[in-house]
Design a protein around this motif. Structure first.
Motif, mmCIF file in Angstrom:
data_model
loop_
_atom_site.group_PDB
_atom_site.id
_atom_site.type_symbol
_atom_site.label_atom_id
_atom_site.label_comp_id
_atom_site.label_asym_id
_atom_site.label_seq_id
_atom_site.Cartn_x
_atom_site.Cartn_y
_atom_site.Cartn_z
ATOM 1 N N GLY A 91 0.814 -1.209 0.000
ATOM 2 C CA GLY A 91 0.000 0.000 0.000
ATOM 3 C C GLY A 91 0.849 1.262 0.000
ATOM 4 N N LEU A 92 1.937 1.259 0.777
ATOM 5 C CA LEU A 92 2.834 2.417 0.809
ATOM 6 C C LEU A 92 3.507 2.640 -0.543
ATOM 7 C CD1 LEU A 92 4.509 1.950 4.313
ATOM 8 C CD2 LEU A 92 2.832 3.681 3.635
ATOM 9 N N ASN A 93 3.674 1.584 -1.293
ATOM 10 C CA ASN A 93 4.240 1.694 -2.638
ATOM 11 C C ASN A 93 3.168 1.938 -3.689
ATOM 12 O OD1 ASN A 93 7.271 1.225 -2.875
ATOM 13 N ND2 ASN A 93 6.640 -0.239 -1.312
ATOM 14 N N ARG A 94 1.957 2.255 -3.242
ATOM 15 C CA ARG A 94 0.822 2.613 -4.093
ATOM 16 C C ARG A 94 0.446 1.498 -5.071
ATOM 17 N NH1 ARG A 94 1.690 8.354 -6.445
ATOM 18 N NH2 ARG A 94 -0.470 8.021 -6.995
ATOM 19 N N LEU A 95 0.560 0.257 -4.625
ATOM 20 C CA LEU A 95 0.185 -0.869 -5.476
ATOM 21 C C LEU A 95 -1.320 -1.113 -5.494
ATOM 22 C CD1 LEU A 95 3.141 -3.224 -4.722
ATOM 23 C CD2 LEU A 95 2.452 -2.442 -6.985
ATOM 24 N N PHE A 96 -2.069 -0.350 -4.708
ATOM 25 C CA PHE A 96 -3.527 -0.475 -4.719
ATOM 26 C C PHE A 96 -4.180 0.791 -5.260
ATOM 27 C CE2 PHE A 96 -2.120 -3.089 -0.994
ATOM 28 C CZ PHE A 96 -2.227 -4.302 -1.645
ATOM 29 N N THR A 97 -3.391 1.634 -5.930
ATOM 30 C CA THR A 97 -3.879 2.878 -6.517
ATOM 31 C C THR A 97 -3.781 2.761 -8.034
ATOM 32 O OG1 THR A 97 -3.025 4.066 -4.605
ATOM 33 C CG2 THR A 97 -3.614 5.382 -6.526
ATOM 34 N N ALA A 98 -4.905 2.796 -8.704
ATOM 35 C CA ALA A 98 -4.931 2.580 -10.157
ATOM 36 C C ALA A 98 -4.122 3.635 -10.908
ATOM 37 C CB ALA A 98 -6.367 2.558 -10.664
ATOM 38 N N ARG A 99 -4.164 4.882 -10.464
ATOM 39 C CA ARG A 99 -3.447 5.943 -11.170
ATOM 40 C C ARG A 99 -1.947 5.729 -11.188
ATOM 41 N NH1 ARG A 99 -6.494 9.855 -8.061
ATOM 42 N NH2 ARG A 99 -8.464 10.014 -9.138
ATOM 43 N N ALA A 100 -1.418 5.081 -10.163
ATOM 44 C CA ALA A 100 0.025 4.874 -10.069
ATOM 45 C C ALA A 100 0.486 3.672 -10.879
ATOM 46 C CB ALA A 100 0.431 4.691 -8.614
ATOM 47 N N LEU A 101 -0.447 2.893 -11.415
ATOM 48 C CA LEU A 101 -0.086 1.633 -12.072
ATOM 49 C C LEU A 101 -0.491 1.605 -13.539
ATOM 50 C CD1 LEU A 101 -1.213 -0.694 -9.182
ATOM 51 C CD2 LEU A 101 1.062 0.180 -9.632
ATOM 52 N N VAL A 102 -0.289 2.709 -14.233
ATOM 53 C CA VAL A 102 -0.678 2.746 -15.638
ATOM 54 C C VAL A 102 0.202 1.805 -16.447
ATOM 55 C CG1 VAL A 102 -0.844 4.238 -17.667
ATOM 56 C CG2 VAL A 102 -1.612 5.061 -15.448
ATOM 57 N N ARG A 103 1.494 1.820 -16.164
ATOM 58 C CA ARG A 103 2.438 0.974 -16.917
ATOM 59 C C ARG A 103 2.804 -0.259 -16.093
ATOM 60 N NH1 ARG A 103 4.271 6.150 -17.406
ATOM 61 N NH2 ARG A 103 3.910 7.064 -19.454
ATOM 62 N N ARG A 104 2.964 -1.375 -16.775
ATOM 63 C CA ARG A 104 3.343 -2.612 -16.077
ATOM 64 C C ARG A 104 4.732 -2.508 -15.472
ATOM 65 N NH1 ARG A 104 0.546 -7.705 -18.850
ATOM 66 N NH2 ARG A 104 -1.280 -6.615 -19.587
ATOM 67 N N SER A 105 5.641 -1.819 -16.165
ATOM 68 C CA SER A 105 6.999 -1.671 -15.637
ATOM 69 C C SER A 105 6.988 -0.886 -14.321
ATOM 70 C CB SER A 105 7.895 -0.979 -16.667
ATOM 71 O OG SER A 105 7.392 0.300 -16.988
ATOM 72 N N GLU A 106 6.126 0.110 -14.220
ATOM 73 C CA GLU A 106 6.010 0.875 -12.979
ATOM 74 C C GLU A 106 5.444 -0.009 -11.863
ATOM 75 O OE1 GLU A 106 6.212 4.052 -10.328
ATOM 76 O OE2 GLU A 106 7.182 3.697 -12.248
ATOM 77 N N GLU A 107 4.454 -0.836 -12.202
ATOM 78 C CA GLU A 107 3.891 -1.749 -11.213
ATOM 79 C C GLU A 107 4.953 -2.732 -10.734
ATOM 80 O OE1 GLU A 107 -0.111 -4.394 -10.645
ATOM 81 O OE2 GLU A 107 0.765 -4.334 -12.652
ATOM 82 N N PHE A 108 5.763 -3.253 -11.653
ATOM 83 C CA PHE A 108 6.805 -4.207 -11.293
ATOM 84 C C PHE A 108 7.862 -3.537 -10.401
ATOM 85 C CE2 PHE A 108 10.711 -6.672 -12.178
ATOM 86 C CZ PHE A 108 10.270 -7.901 -11.717
ATOM 87 N N ARG A 109 8.245 -2.305 -10.711
ATOM 88 C CA ARG A 109 9.211 -1.583 -9.895
ATOM 89 C C ARG A 109 8.670 -1.385 -8.474
ATOM 90 N NH1 ARG A 109 10.091 2.909 -7.638
ATOM 91 N NH2 ARG A 109 8.244 3.970 -8.420
ATOM 92 N N ARG A 110 7.408 -1.001 -8.380
ATOM 93 C CA ARG A 110 6.791 -0.799 -7.060
ATOM 94 C C ARG A 110 6.664 -2.134 -6.308
ATOM 95 N NH1 ARG A 110 4.287 4.271 -6.469
ATOM 96 N NH2 ARG A 110 4.273 5.484 -8.392
ATOM 97 N N LEU A 111 6.405 -3.209 -7.035
ATOM 98 C CA LEU A 111 6.301 -4.540 -6.432
ATOM 99 C C LEU A 111 7.654 -4.977 -5.863
ATOM 100 C CD1 LEU A 111 4.180 -6.766 -6.064
ATOM 101 C CD2 LEU A 111 4.969 -7.738 -8.199
ATOM 102 N N LEU A 112 8.735 -4.746 -6.613
ATOM 103 C CA LEU A 112 10.069 -5.081 -6.117
ATOM 104 C C LEU A 112 10.399 -4.284 -4.855
ATOM 105 C CD1 LEU A 112 12.209 -5.325 -9.375
ATOM 106 C CD2 LEU A 112 11.579 -7.182 -7.835
ATOM 107 N N SER A 113 10.033 -3.023 -4.852
ATOM 108 C CA SER A 113 10.303 -2.187 -3.681
ATOM 109 C C SER A 113 9.530 -2.694 -2.458
ATOM 110 C CB SER A 113 9.913 -0.740 -3.998
ATOM 111 O OG SER A 113 10.088 0.079 -2.876
ATOM 112 N N ALA A 114 8.264 -3.018 -2.641
ATOM 113 C CA ALA A 114 7.457 -3.534 -1.528
ATOM 114 C C ALA A 114 7.999 -4.869 -1.036
ATOM 115 C CB ALA A 114 6.003 -3.679 -1.957
#
Length: 190
Positions: A91-114
């Motif tokens: 949640g702190l990495n905004r993985l549950f916020t649709a606006r922050a996850l437009v690109r898959r690469s951004e989602e993957f980066r946030r997932l690695l950080s979490a």
């Protein structure tokens, strides 16, 4: 007006013309689902994916380098205690916020950080409770398994959400102003 050959009739129905027969069809769309409910479904699916990753990591460790059962049970309990923190880190990495996850690469980066935050928390928690038998192999496997399983789970969730958008379950009116990169990315993802 929805498109050239579609007309909205109320909130859940659309009139559209069938190009093959020329008939006008009344199609029903699903009732929109509140974003909070969709978010809770995503959090639940991530929790299930994390438990699956934990199980896979523990099984692979048992196969690759067996450890005594009491250590395995302690590691499993440690990870279960850390599971809520893992979801908070997501949640702190905004993985549950649709606006922050437009690109898959951004989602993957946030997932690695979490995942890095959560595995670091598990190591720190093990240190605080003086758990001396914590396996580095298991920690590494847990990070890798969580990354792989969550990536697959998120890919499936993207497909489900895309289908739900086409059926009208995840739709809401949007006004796009401008023609910049961000505006075009929103246009092509909605």
């Amino acid at each position: 007006m929805v498109g050239d050959d579609e007309l909205e009739v109320g909130a859940t129905e659309t009139l559209r013309s069938d190009p093959a027969s020329g008939d006008v069809l009344l199609t029903s769309r699903g009732q929109p689902i509140p974003p909070a409910r969709l978010r809770s479904w995503l959090i639940a699916s991530d929790a299930v994916a994390l438990v699956l990753a934990l199980t896979v990591a523990t099984s692979v460790q048992a196969w690759a380098r067996p450890i005594p059962e009491y250590i395995r049970a302690q590691q499993f309990r440690l990870a279960i205690v850390a599971l809520p923190f893992w979801l908070v880190a997501m949640g702190l990495n905004r993985l549950f916020t649709a606006r922050a996850l437009v690109r898959r690469s951004e989602e993957f980066r946030r997932l690695l950080s979490a995942n890095a935050m959560a595995t670091g928390f598990i190591v720190a928690l093990g240190f605080l409770i003086k758990f001396q038998e914590l396996s580095r192999l298991w920690i590494g496997l847990l990070f890798v398994c969580a990354t792989v399983v969550l990536t697959l789970s998120r890919a499936a969730a993207r497909r489900v959400f895309a289908w739900m958008r086409t059926q009208g379950y995840c739709s809401r009116p949007v006004v796009i102003v401008g023609t910049g990169v961000d505006a075009l990315s929103v246009l092509h993802t909605t």
